[in-house]
Design a protein around this motif. Structure first.
Motif, mmCIF file in Angstrom:
data_model
loop_
_atom_site.group_PDB
_atom_site.id
_atom_site.type_symbol
_atom_site.label_atom_id
_atom_site.label_comp_id
_atom_site.label_asym_id
_atom_site.label_seq_id
_atom_site.Cartn_x
_atom_site.Cartn_y
_atom_site.Cartn_z
ATOM 1 N N GLN A 78 0.836 -1.209 0.000
ATOM 2 C CA GLN A 78 0.000 0.000 0.000
ATOM 3 C C GLN A 78 0.871 1.260 0.000
ATOM 4 N N HIS A 79 1.959 1.249 0.773
ATOM 5 C CA HIS A 79 2.854 2.413 0.781
ATOM 6 C C HIS A 79 3.472 2.633 -0.593
ATOM 7 N N LEU A 80 3.918 1.538 -1.199
ATOM 8 C CA LEU A 80 4.615 1.662 -2.489
ATOM 9 C C LEU A 80 3.695 2.142 -3.598
ATOM 10 N N THR A 81 2.430 1.742 -3.525
ATOM 11 C CA THR A 81 1.503 2.088 -4.616
ATOM 12 C C THR A 81 0.684 3.333 -4.307
ATOM 13 N N GLY A 82 0.596 3.681 -3.024
ATOM 14 C CA GLY A 82 -0.307 4.774 -2.649
ATOM 15 C C GLY A 82 -1.765 4.373 -2.799
ATOM 16 N N LYS A 83 -2.026 3.071 -2.935
ATOM 17 C CA LYS A 83 -3.413 2.603 -3.108
ATOM 18 C C LYS A 83 -3.783 1.637 -2.000
ATOM 19 N N LYS A 84 -5.078 1.524 -1.775
ATOM 20 C CA LYS A 84 -5.567 0.677 -0.682
ATOM 21 C C LYS A 84 -6.069 -0.657 -1.205
ATOM 22 N N ILE A 85 -5.785 -1.700 -0.441
ATOM 23 C CA ILE A 85 -6.430 -2.987 -0.674
ATOM 24 C C ILE A 85 -7.844 -2.860 -0.107
ATOM 25 N N LYS A 86 -8.842 -3.247 -0.937
ATOM 26 C CA LYS A 86 -10.238 -3.005 -0.519
ATOM 27 C C LYS A 86 -10.592 -3.727 0.764
#
Ligand SMILES: NC(=O)c1ccc[n+]([C@@H]2O[C@H](COP(=O)([O-])OP(=O)(O)OC[C@H]3O[C@@H](n4cnc5c(N)ncnc54)[C@H](O)[C@@H]3O)[C@@H](O)[C@H]2O)c1
Length: 364
Positions: A55-63
């Motif tokens: 999540q840190h690396l992508t800036g996106k959240k796992i739903k």
């Protein structure tokens, strides 16, 4: 593409975490299940450390992260009932060859029963697209090289782990025969190694590594004294075994191509596809490449052959190129330097952080 929901089993592991990163970056929504048998979760966190870093690396959240086991069919039912899942990516499984010889029933129970539950639930909720983690172990000791997908599978498997992959492929073929709308891609990995280029996610073996690259990096970082090279009397250029090593980031792209393929194309049926580079390296060549890539010497000693090790195994990688438009692009140097970066940044794998916290707490 935006908003397509993939359900990823065993996502907190080595391969799963790199693939989830690739899926998030490419606009997929991801929900995951993992029973935490082979990953690290710290107190107070809802996600395993590997996925926090993704999540840190992508800036996106796992739903959604579900701490659960595929053998729990009620749990699976509620996940499928509450989510509009488009594609399933199935990594969850036990994978230690030696352990599978000692504990065959554990392997058949976990890998086979877990997958049958998954397939039954997919059928119930009419989710018919699956990408499965298979392995070159289904070929056993090959009679010819390179190995194409037409080679026989099953009869030369030397251990229960390999047989679970073979049996599951047979089960999946039958499912596709019975229901022509199903679309299953079984990716037969050769030898995934290395880490994400950041060095923040990578492979964390439990106990003494059974695979070459993590052993090399643990020796290089000083966790272990020397590398054991199993046999130097094979019929290869330097007498050591040949394997087809594949960068984990290339493997992750291969999965992305596979889900794009089954999602975007009418691609019914069961399809086994090799993921390898098509090129093999001996153990001594890998050691030398590591030393060149990192400038660190790797002490090793030659010991006897390990039972069940094939002399040479490498893929014919053309089908992946034809069908998935996928080809490995990263070379051995890259595999070595990324593995080394991960090991240096995380000498104890994902446990580093916990250890530091524990040390600090114990001093209070
Ligand atoms: N790493 C390799 O060299 C390699 C090679 C060929 C095939 N594979 C296959 O790829 C898949 C992923 O491998 P990996 O290296 O990431 O392994 P891994 O052990 O790092 O990851 C597997 C994950 O699955 C989870 N898991 C296991 N059983 C489960 C269950 N019943 N329910 C829910 N979660 C469960 C574990 O906790 C773990 O996080 C495996 O199926 C493995 O057999 C791996």
């Amino acid at each position: 593409m935006m908003g397509r929901l993939v359900f990823v089993t065993g996502a907190a592991g080595y391969v799963g975490s790199h693939c989830v990163l690739e899926f998030l970056v490419n606009g997929y929504d991801v929900i995951v299940i993992d029973n935490l048998v082979n990953c690290v979760i710290t107190d107070g966190n809802e996600l395993p450390e590997s996925l926090i870093r993704v999540q840190h690396l992508t800036g996106k959240k796992i739903k959604q992260f579900i701490d659960g086991d595929l053998r729990d069919s009620h749990l699976l039912d509620s996940i499928f009932a509450n989510n509009d899942i488009d594609v399933v990516i199935h990594f969850a499984g036990l994978k230690a060859v030696g352990e599978s010889i000692d504990k065959p029933l554990l392997y058949y129970d976990n890998n086979i029963i877990g997958t049958i539950n998954l397939l039954k639930t997919m059928k119930k909720y009419k989710v018919d697209k699956l990408v499965f983690s298979s392995s070159s172990t289904v070929y056993g000791e090959p009679e010819q090289l390179p190995i194409t997908e037409h080679f026989p599978t099953g009869q030369n498997c030397t251990n229960p782990y390999g047989r679970t992959k073979y049996m599951l492929e047979e089960i999946m073929k039958d499912v596709c025969r019975a229901s022509p709308d199903w679309s299953i891609i079984s990716l037969r990995y050769f030898n995934p190694v290395g880490a994400h280029f950041s060095g923040d996610i990578g492979e964390q073996p439990n106990g003494e590594p059974k695979n070459l690259m993590p052993y090399i990096t643990q020796v290089a970082v000083g966790v272990r004294q020397e590398l054991k090279v199993f046999g130097n009397d094979y019929k290869t250029s330097d007498g050591t075994c040949i394997r087809d090593y594949l960068h984990i980031e290339d493997l992750a792209v291969g999965h992305l191509k596979a889900i794009d393929k089954i999602y975007n194309n009418n691609f019914p049926g069961f399809h086994a596809i090799n993921l390898g580079t098509g090129r093999g390296y001996t153990v001594l060549e890998v050691i030398r490449a590591f030393e060149v890539a990192t400038g660190v010497k790797v002490p090793y000693k030659i010991v006897g052959r390990r039972p069940g090790d094939a002399c040479a195994v490498y893929a014919d990688a053309r089908l992946a190129q034809e069908v998935l438009e996928w080809k490995a692009t990263r070379g051995l140097q890259d595999m070595c330097s990324s593995a080394w970066k991960w090991q240096q940044k995380n000498p104890n794998g994902y446990r580093s952080k916990i250890n530091i916290v524990q040390i600090l707490l114990s001093k209070l």
